[in-house]
Design a protein around this motif. Structure first.
Motif, mmCIF file in Angstrom:
data_model
loop_
_atom_site.group_PDB
_atom_site.id
_atom_site.type_symbol
_atom_site.label_atom_id
_atom_site.label_comp_id
_atom_site.label_asym_id
_atom_site.label_seq_id
_atom_site.Cartn_x
_atom_site.Cartn_y
_atom_site.Cartn_z
ATOM 1 N N ARG A 109 104.665 12.873 6.294
ATOM 2 C CA ARG A 109 103.582 13.751 6.748
ATOM 3 C C ARG A 109 102.874 13.169 7.982
ATOM 4 O O ARG A 109 102.592 13.884 8.949
ATOM 5 C CB ARG A 109 102.554 13.952 5.628
ATOM 6 N N PHE A 110 102.600 11.867 7.941
ATOM 7 C CA PHE A 110 101.838 11.301 9.044
ATOM 8 C C PHE A 110 102.727 10.874 10.213
ATOM 9 O O PHE A 110 102.245 10.790 11.349
ATOM 10 C CB PHE A 110 100.930 10.183 8.531
ATOM 11 N N VAL A 111 104.016 10.667 9.966
ATOM 12 C CA VAL A 111 104.944 10.537 11.093
ATOM 13 C C VAL A 111 105.015 11.877 11.835
ATOM 14 O O VAL A 111 105.001 11.923 13.078
ATOM 15 C CB VAL A 111 106.337 10.079 10.617
ATOM 16 N N PHE A 112 105.089 12.975 11.090
ATOM 17 C CA PHE A 112 105.041 14.301 11.722
ATOM 18 C C PHE A 112 103.761 14.457 12.539
ATOM 19 O O PHE A 112 103.797 14.937 13.680
ATOM 20 C CB PHE A 112 105.111 15.394 10.657
ATOM 21 N N PHE A 113 102.633 14.066 11.962
ATOM 22 C CA PHE A 113 101.355 14.159 12.665
ATOM 23 C C PHE A 113 101.409 13.397 13.988
ATOM 24 O O PHE A 113 100.973 13.900 15.037
ATOM 25 C CB PHE A 113 100.245 13.624 11.764
ATOM 26 N N SER A 114 101.970 12.191 13.971
ATOM 27 C CA SER A 114 102.057 11.388 15.195
ATOM 28 C C SER A 114 102.948 12.057 16.236
ATOM 29 O O SER A 114 102.616 12.103 17.427
ATOM 30 C CB SER A 114 102.575 9.983 14.865
ATOM 31 N N HIS A 115 104.101 12.574 15.787
ATOM 32 C CA HIS A 115 104.970 13.309 16.720
ATOM 33 C C HIS A 115 104.213 14.504 17.313
ATOM 34 O O HIS A 115 104.315 14.784 18.519
ATOM 35 C CB HIS A 115 106.216 13.819 15.992
ATOM 36 N N ALA A 116 103.476 15.220 16.461
ATOM 37 C CA ALA A 116 102.762 16.413 16.917
ATOM 38 C C ALA A 116 101.691 16.064 17.942
ATOM 39 O O ALA A 116 101.468 16.804 18.906
ATOM 40 C CB ALA A 116 102.143 17.142 15.723
ATOM 41 N N VAL A 117 101.009 14.924 17.754
ATOM 42 C CA VAL A 117 99.998 14.494 18.715
ATOM 43 C C VAL A 117 100.635 14.262 20.080
ATOM 44 O O VAL A 117 100.126 14.720 21.121
ATOM 45 C CB VAL A 117 99.289 13.210 18.231
ATOM 46 N N ILE A 118 101.758 13.548 20.104
ATOM 47 C CA ILE A 118 102.419 13.238 21.374
ATOM 48 C C ILE A 118 102.925 14.513 22.045
ATOM 49 O O ILE A 118 102.811 14.686 23.266
ATOM 50 C CB ILE A 118 103.569 12.243 21.154
ATOM 51 N N GLU A 119 103.452 15.435 21.252
ATOM 52 C CA GLU A 119 103.903 16.706 21.820
ATOM 53 C C GLU A 119 102.715 17.517 22.337
ATOM 54 O O GLU A 119 102.799 18.154 23.397
ATOM 55 C CB GLU A 119 104.669 17.501 20.748
ATOM 56 N N ALA A 120 101.601 17.482 21.615
ATOM 57 C CA ALA A 120 100.414 18.248 22.024
ATOM 58 C C ALA A 120 99.875 17.775 23.372
ATOM 59 O O ALA A 120 99.340 18.574 24.153
ATOM 60 C CB ALA A 120 99.333 18.135 20.955
ATOM 61 N N LEU A 121 100.009 16.467 23.657
ATOM 62 C CA LEU A 121 99.498 15.931 24.920
ATOM 63 C C LEU A 121 100.127 16.620 26.133
ATOM 64 O O LEU A 121 99.520 16.669 27.199
ATOM 65 C CB LEU A 121 99.748 14.424 24.993
ATOM 66 N N LYS A 122 101.319 17.146 25.959
ATOM 67 C CA LYS A 122 101.993 17.826 27.066
ATOM 68 C C LYS A 122 101.421 19.216 27.325
ATOM 69 O O LYS A 122 101.680 19.807 28.379
ATOM 70 C CB LYS A 122 103.495 17.949 26.771
ATOM 71 N N HIS A 123 100.651 19.730 26.370
ATOM 72 C CA HIS A 123 100.188 21.114 26.448
ATOM 73 C C HIS A 123 98.674 21.250 26.568
ATOM 74 O O HIS A 123 98.176 22.343 26.841
ATOM 75 C CB HIS A 123 100.660 21.891 25.214
#
Length: 489
Positions: A109-123
């Motif tokens: 769950r929190f690995v997903f959260f970390s991936h999502a944060v990094i992806e969100a930075l692009k947007h």
């Protein structure tokens, strides 16, 4: 104006299980107000977050998060509260559950959260100068930021709130969870396991923890929970910063939870004491010293020490009130002890924030004999409510509580050094002696009244750390001088 993005798994006033939420809720406020920084916070949108907040959120965009065979969507919502912008990452599969921790797939769950944060930075229309991640749940975001570099020139800070909890998983899921070349595995592996905490410690530009003493302690095998050697290697990048406290939230003059508001008057504290004694069916005696413990009933909090000397201490003319829940061993012991001492001990096996505030406002002493304590919040709250802390000298307890010295008149509490039950009993009896000496009690009370642990000083220290990383006009020497002050050097 430097831009800082906090990454965390919880944050007041939205969702809280412990002190991490208080830090992430209060520190950005102080940085933005006192240090002229633009600070934003990103966290998961849990099902636990109340509808009063959800109704104010604005949908921004969605991002696709791919790791291993998974392809999950994360919706990004924003909310502005007390002048801080918060981003919430929503995903029904991972975060629409009861509670926020304790699931078999918390690591995923929190690995997903970390991936999502990094992806969100692009947007996001926000490019941070500093990515500041908190505890193991956010640590992989630091590693991914370092490897994938989603924002130009962005630096990273990782804060350890409690090194005991590390987010450990089998090593063979590395490729599945992180989708990175094998050359990066050394930054995630520790003792043959995948360790989220280690990934933050290895990749961050700077590491902080929540008190100077704890920063020293965790480099030792006893406190380091297996990560001490890595922290020794990174000692030059590790510093301890004492947490502050939200003095607007914890203020006995305005707190709506207590019956008699006051600034520092002992007479009004006694009024609260009498009303509490009446509520709990204890003998009503405003002059009788009342001790309290408000805690999770777990071994870390030093409760085995209290078990050994409790009956002996209750031979004194005192009252003790314990509030909390936890391990059955301690719940059963303190419930039985209350049956043995009905006029001296009340054990309240619940947690009620309003009742906790009444205890802080009513008690004369607050007992906190922790086995280890990264920073501690309860001793700071007790000082705010003019209640004298009695602590063990470990971590942040040692950094915030100075033992009373009847010769010099200095000190804002009582402390003992070794993890020893009879040292605890001795300091409890000493506190009674001081309580019954009007001149010394007045001196100690005055010292407690002057104790201040707002977020202002802590925010200044973090700001200097950020300045060093970004190369802004604050010199490295100023940061090093500030570090020595914080650690008592």
């Amino acid at each position: 104006m430097e831009k800082v993005l906090f990454i965390a798994s919880e944050c007041t006033p939205f969702v809280k299980t412990g002190g991490l939420a208080d830090v992430v809720g209060s520190l950005p406020q102080a940085l933005q107000k006192n240090e002229q920084m633009e600070v934003r916070v990103i966290l998961p949108l849990y099902d636990e977050i109340d509808s009063q907040w959800r109704e104010k959120m604005v949908y921004e965009t969605s991002v696709n998060v791919t790791f291993g065979w998974r392809n999950q969507e994360a919706q990004i919502y924003t909310l502005k509260n007390r002048n801080i912008v918060y981003y919430f990452l929503a995903n029904d599969y991972y975060f629409t559950r009861k509670g926020i921790y304790g699931y078999y797939d918390d690591g995923e769950r929190f690995v997903f959260f970390s991936h999502a944060v990094i992806e969100a930075l692009k947007h996001l229309e926000y490019e941070p100068d500093i990515l500041h991640a908190h505890d193991w749940q956010a640590a992989p975001a630091v590693a991914l930021a370092k490897i994938k570099q989603p924002a130009a020139h962005m630096k990273t800070v990782f804060t350890i709130h409690n090194i005991k909890y590390q987010g450990i998983m089998p090593l063979d899921i590395y490729g599945d969870f992180f989708d990175l070349p094998r050359e990066h595995i050394a930054g995630f592996e520790w003792n043959g396991m995948l360790n989220c905490m280690k990934s933050g410690l290895f990749h961050a530009d700077k590491i902080t923890t929540v008190s100077p003493s704890y920063a020293e302690e965790i480099k030792d095998p006893y406190f380091g929970e297996g990560l001490h050697s890595l922290l020794q290697q990174r000692a030059d990048d590790l510093t301890g910063v004492i947490n502050g406290i939200d003095t607007r939230e914890y203020n006995p003059l305005t707190d709506p939870n207590i019956l008699v508001n006051y600034r520092s008057a002992r007479a009004k504290k006694r009024e609260n004491k009498v009303l509490l004694q009446e509520k709990l069916s204890l003998p009503i005696a405003g002059e009788k010293p009342v001790y309290t413990i408000i805690t999770r009933l777990v071994e870390q909090k030093g409760l085995h020490l209290l078990e050994h000397i409790l009956d002996e201490f209750l031979e004194e003319d005192v009252q003790l009130i314990i509030l909390g829940t936890g391990d059955p061993e301690f719940e059963d012991y303190f419930a039985a002890a209350a049956d043995r001492h009905p006029d001296k001990l009340k054990t309240l096996l619940t947690f009620d924030e309003r009742l906790a505030r009444r205890l802080y406002a009513s008690a004369d002493f607050f007992i906190m004999p922790s086995k280890f304590e990264p920073c501690g919040l309860s001793q700071l709250i007790s000082l705010q409510y003019k209640t004298v802390p009695i602590v063990r000298e470990t971590g942040g307890l040692r950094d915030t509580i100075q033992p009373f010295n009847e010769v010099t008149g200095e000190g804002n509490g009582f402390s003992f050094s070794n993890y020893n039950a009879h040292e605890l009993l001795a300091v409890l009896r000493y506190s009674l002696d001081i309580y019954h000496n009007p001149e010394q009690w007045e001196q100690l009370s005055g010292n407690v009244n002057k104790s201040q642990f707002s977020w202002k000083d802590s925010a200044h220290h973090y700001a200097n750390l950020y300045h060093v990383l970004t190369g802004s006009n604050t010199s490295r020497q100023e940061f090093e001088d500030d570090s020595r002050i914080k650690s008592g050097g």
